[in-house]
Design an enzyme around this catalytic site. Sequence first.
Site, PDB file in Angstrom:
ATOM      1  N   CYS A  73       0.788  -1.245   0.000  1.00 11.89           N
ATOM      2  CA  CYS A  73       0.000   0.000   0.000  1.00 11.89           C
ATOM      3  C   CYS A  73       0.815   1.288   0.000  1.00 11.89           C
ATOM      4  CB  CYS A  73      -0.938   0.014   1.208  1.00 11.89           C
ATOM      5  SG  CYS A  73      -2.243  -1.231   1.120  1.00 11.89           S
ATOM      6  N   HIS A 127      -1.212   6.054   2.307  1.00 13.27           N
ATOM      7  CA  HIS A 127      -1.068   5.170   3.465  1.00 13.27           C
ATOM      8  C   HIS A 127      -0.778   6.064   4.667  1.00 13.27           C
ATOM      9  CE1 HIS A 127       0.544   2.360   6.363  1.00 13.27           C
ATOM     10  NE2 HIS A 127      -0.074   1.417   5.683  1.00 13.27           N
TER      11      HIS A 127
END
Length: 547
Positions: A73, A127
């Site tokens: 991510c 993120h």
Amino acid sequence: MKKLIATALLGILSLSPLFAQEKSKPNVLFIAIDDLKPVLGCYGNTIVKTPNIDRLAKMGTVFLNNYCQQAVCGPTRASLLTGLRPDVTKIRDLHTKMRDMNPNIITLPEYFISQGYTTSGVGKIFHPSCVDKKFDPQSWTIPFLVPKESDYFNGFPVQKHYQSPELKAQQAKEEEVVGAEEKEKGKGKDKEKKKGKKDDLDEDGGGLRGPAFECLDMPDNAYDDGVSALLAEKQIIKLTKENKPFFMAVGFRKPHLPFVSPKKYWDLYKREDMPVAEFQEQAANSKDFEYQNSGELSSYTGVKEFAKYDKKDGNRIGLTIEKQKELVHAYYAAVSYTDAQVGILLNTLEKLGTLNNTIIVLWGDHGWHLGDHDMWGKHTNYEQATKAPLIIVAPGMKAGQSKSMTEFVDVFPTLCELSGGSPAAYLDGKSLVPVMKNNKASVKDFAMSQYPRKMDKADINKVEDGKGKLMGYSMRTEQYRYTVWMKNFTSDQAYSADKVYARELYDYVKDPLEKVNVSDDKNYTAIAAKLDKKMVDYFKSKEVKQQ
């Protein structure tokens, strides 16, 4: 590079007043979906139920051969949202802060701010561990939307995921015990710091683990994505009333683990119809370090009891077929749940009469292994981890599908051009507008992904620093995947052939399941040499750019 970016930013900002007056500029709806692989009807899957994403696909271009820059991510989101590869952003993990490494870096929403846009976001876009204050505040003209407990049908989910009554009761007891201990010892702050470190190890927050999935008869807004869709709906209505174009980012968290979704989405599927991976072995002639051990999945409860771990091979999980089908069922249900939230966004634009004047981008941040090579999760350079969906809709563009190789670094320059701007020269990607105008066109002949690893244990002891760090660079062309594993090397350094530790080569025409690494096969000598030259040229082009 920093000077280049700063200069480009100043140039862009100087144009702000001009663009602010252009009321006809299209709005942008930017939809990020966590851990969504191309398991969608518009990508040819005949089992999954994704009517809303398929509806979106019929409005724009579906990029059939799209790849992420790193299958995890933090790095892939930083890469897409800056138009720069991981070796430029310096985000190759879930801990490094983007602006610590690049104070002058320009994000996609920042670019749109410079073009006179209002920017707003909700859900998971960056993120949280890789940007300041979880959301990168300077990217948003309106403070990032954060749900309140009252936004949820049944209050905040346990560990950010579950609505299980049993887990809620357990959480209440634990909080009571922890509260008493903190009051007694006065160590609340220390405990909070330690908890934070655990959270950083988990991509979606929460050091404690519950079950790998949840199926309860609850409304969509019992969970994060249902709440995010409703908050986004209200925000889009509000922004539309203003006399200014907007960039609205909506990040959906599912199908990221745990696979939680309301029961009605589970009911769309029959367990016996769920597919399991055809090939569940490691490729012949491959190395153990090239794989991952499904650690993210096995950290959830209700998984290990159905696994048959192989002590000789730490990457083998060996889930029973019944458990595999159950997990695939859960993943598909989570995909359908998120699809319904996409439908809310599309219906909102349609009701407002702005659907035809909105650029819509939908992407899943990377792929996901659903049992192939006996792996579950992302974290590799293989096809199922690196291939990710990308759909772009824009006013005046015809619908269609493109087989051109594309990458997430291409999104930034594409949106620049679609919104009337010119992509900055320093961006690593290329605009996909030519492909959207002519689906048979191509803007590049390969896509690049990368992933860090460590050498085989036997070789680590031979390395002077004792760390044995590797970076695997994987080049995906129309037919092949060529991967070189480099020792203590990243592409912002000078390339040297003696840093090559291992190679992989897969032929997707003859071997679509990646059963055999043919990098040393005599029948592929010429092909391997050609691809190696292309890889070296790529590394050298990075050297020139850094200079």
